[in-house]
Design an enzyme around this catalytic site. Structure first.
Site, PDB file in Angstrom:
ATOM      1  CB  THR A 108      -0.901   0.001   1.257  1.00 24.37           C
ATOM      2  OG1 THR A 108      -1.669  -1.194   1.247  1.00 24.37           O
ATOM      3  CG2 THR A 108      -1.841   1.183   1.278  1.00 24.37           C
ATOM      4  CB  SER A 157       3.230  -8.187   1.335  1.00 24.60           C
ATOM      5  OG  SER A 157       2.121  -8.267   2.188  1.00 24.60           O
ATOM      6  CB  SER A 158      -1.070 -11.571  -0.476  1.00 20.95           C
ATOM      7  OG  SER A 158      -1.635 -10.710   0.468  1.00 20.95           O
ATOM      8  CB  THR A 213       1.825 -20.851  22.027  1.00 26.94           C
ATOM      9  OG1 THR A 213       0.504 -20.521  22.477  1.00 26.94           O
ATOM     10  CG2 THR A 213       2.655 -19.572  21.995  1.00 26.94           C
TER      11      THR A 213
HETATM   12  N1  ASP Z   1      -2.270  -5.874   0.882  1.00 25.22           N
HETATM   13  C1  ASP Z   1      -1.209  -4.945   1.210  1.00 25.22           C
HETATM   14  C2  ASP Z   1       0.094  -5.717   1.221  1.00 25.22           C
HETATM   15  O1  ASP Z   1       0.411  -6.355   2.176  1.00 25.22           O
HETATM   16  C3  ASP Z   1      -1.492  -4.297   2.495  1.00 25.22           C
HETATM   17  C4  ASP Z   1      -0.433  -3.317   2.936  1.00 25.22           C
HETATM   18  O2  ASP Z   1       0.444  -2.933   2.210  1.00 25.22           O
HETATM   19  O3  ASP Z   1      -0.489  -2.892   4.086  1.00 25.22           O
HETATM   20  O4  ASP Z   1       0.807  -5.686   0.240  1.00 25.22           O
END
Ligand code: ASP
Length: 346
Positions: A18, A63-64, A281
Site C-alpha cells: 500500500t 505482499s500476499s 503456541t
Molecule cells: N495488501 C497490502 C500488502 O500487504 C497491504 C499493505 O500494504 O499494508 O501488500
C-alpha cells in the site's frame, strides 16, 4: 566535525504494498507510483541529513504474493549494495511483512548494518497517510550512527512510532495504524519528540565475523493449526504431503494438544520419519513449555522441538533456513531451541 562528515547513505528498496500506491485523482483507485520520483512525493526526505537512493524489485508485489524466491531477490539486492550503504529501508506490504523480515533475519548472518522494514496502512498519497512518518523515521533509524558505526545492526520493523526486532513481530490489526505487535520482546526504539533507543534490547552479532547471506530456503513445510475437534481424517490428509520436511504445529496455550492415541501416534510417526515438527503456541504472547501439563508431556517425550516464545512467522522462516543445512534431528532440535538472531528468549 561538519554535519556532512556524518552523512549516512541509505538505500530504499521498494517491494510493493500500500505504501507505494497513489490514489488516481480521476478514478479513485489505487495504483503503484513511480518510485524514481520519490523525492517529488516526499520532499521532506531532502531535509534529512542522509543521502537517499531508491531501487525497486524486479516485480512490484502485494505482499500476499511474496515467496521465498522474492526473499532471495531482496537479500541479493542488499548483499550487492552492502558495502556502499550505511543502512537499508525495505518498503513492503504490511500483510506478510513479518514473514519476509523474519526470513531475512535468518538469511543474514553477522549483519552489521540496519535493515528496516516499513510500510503503511494508507497509501503515501492519501491525505491522512501514515506512510510519510513511517518512511521518514525508518530512514532516520537506517542512517543512525554513533562513533561512526550504525546503532541498529539487525533486521528491524518500524511502524507507528515503534521500532521492533522484526523476527519478534506479528501483524495484529488490519485497520489500525498500530498494526504490529512484539508481544514477547520490548520495542528496540520509540519515536516521539526524540528517537529513544533501548540500547539494552539491541541485537549484536559478533563484529569480527564476515557478513554472509544464506540463499537457500526449504519450501516443503507447513503450518498446522490444531483446533478443538480436529479429526483423524483431516489431520492425516494434511500431513500426507509427499516429501514433507517440516511442520509448525500451532498448539493451545503453553504448547498443549489433544491426547487421543491417533493424534499422538500420527505426530510420533512424522518425527520418526525425520520430519522436523515444531511446537509453537497459538497465543500472541507467552511461551511453549512442554511437560507443564499432561496434554503436552507426550509431545515432549516423542522429541518434538519446542518453539518456546518464537512467533509463527519466525518459526516458519527459521525452519526454511535450518532445513537446508543437512542437520541431524538432534542438532536441528538444539539449534532450533537456541536463539540464532534474537528470535527466542531462552
Ligand atoms: N495488501 C497490502 C500488502 O500487504 C497491504 C499493505 O500494504 O499494508 O501488500
Amino acid at each position: 566535525m561538519d554535519k556532512f562528515a556524518q552523512r549516512s547513505r541509505v538505500l530504499i528498496i521498494y517491494t510493493g504494498g500500500t505504501i507505494g500506491m497513489m490514489k488516481d485523482a480521476e478514478t479513485g483507485s489505487l495504483r503503484p507510483f513511480d518510485f524514481d520520483n520519490l523525492m517529488s512525493y516526499v520532499p521532506e526526505i531532502r531535509l534529512l541529513d542522509h543521502e537517499v537512493d531508491t531501487i525497486g524489485m524486479s516485480r512490484i508485489l502485494d505482499s500476499s504474493d511474496m515467496t521465498p524466491s522474492s526473499y532471495v531477490e531482496l537479500a541479493c539486492i542488499i548483499e550487492a549494495n552492502y558495502e556502499d550503504y550505511d543502512g537499508f529501508v525495505v518498503l513492503h506490504g504490511s500483510d506478510t511483512m513479518s514473514f519476509t523480515a523474519s526470513a531475512l533475519s535468518f538469511m543474514f548472518e553477522n549483519l552489521q548494518k540496519p535493515v528496516i522494514f516499513t510500510g503503511s496502512q494508507l497509501p503515501i498519497g492519501d491525505l491522512r497517510t501514515d506512510a510519510k512518518e513511517n518512511l521518514i523515521t525508518s530512514i532516520q533509524f537506517a542512517g543512525l550512527k554513533a562513533k561512526g558505526k550504525p546503532v541498529i545492526r539487525e533486521v528491524g520493523l518500524y511502524f507507528e512510532y515503534k521500532l521492533y526486532r522484526a523476527n519478534r513481530t506479528t501483524k495484529v490489526n488490519a485497520d489500525h495504524f498500530e498494526a504490529f505487535e512484539s508481544a514477547n520482546y520490548p520495542a528496540l526504539a520509540e519515536s516521539g519528540v526524540d528517537l529513544i533507543i533501548d540500547h539494552s534490547a539491541l541485537y549484536r552479532a559478533p563484529a569480527k565475523k564476515k557478513f554472509t547471506v544464506h540463499k537457500e530456503l526449504e519450501e516443503n513445510i507447513m503450518i498446522l493449526k490444531v483446533f478443538p475437534g480436529i479429526t483423524e481424517q483431516v489431520m492425516k490428509n494434511m500431513l500426507l504431503v509427499p516429501d514433507l520436511q517440516g511442520v509448525i504445529l500451532e498448539t493451545f496455550g503453553s504448547g498443549n494438544t489433544k491426547t487421543d492415541r491417533w493424534f499422538i501416534d500420527l505426530l510420533r510417526s512424522m518425527i520418526d520419519k525425520g520430519v522436523a515438527v515444531v511446537n509453537v503456541t497459538q497465543c500472541l504472547g507467552g511461551s511453549v513449555v512442554m511437560g507443564k501439563y499432561e496434554t503436552s508431556e507426550q509431545l515432549r517425550q516423542m522429541g518434538m522441538i519446542s518453539g518456546k516464545d518464537i512467533t509463527t512467522e519466525s518459526a516458519l522462516a527459521k525452519l526454511m533456513f535450518l532445513l537446508t543445512k543437512n542437520l541431524t534431528p538432534d542438532v536441528m532440535k538444539t539449534l532450533f531451541e537456541t536463539s540464532l538472531r534474537g528470535e527466542i528468549s531462552h
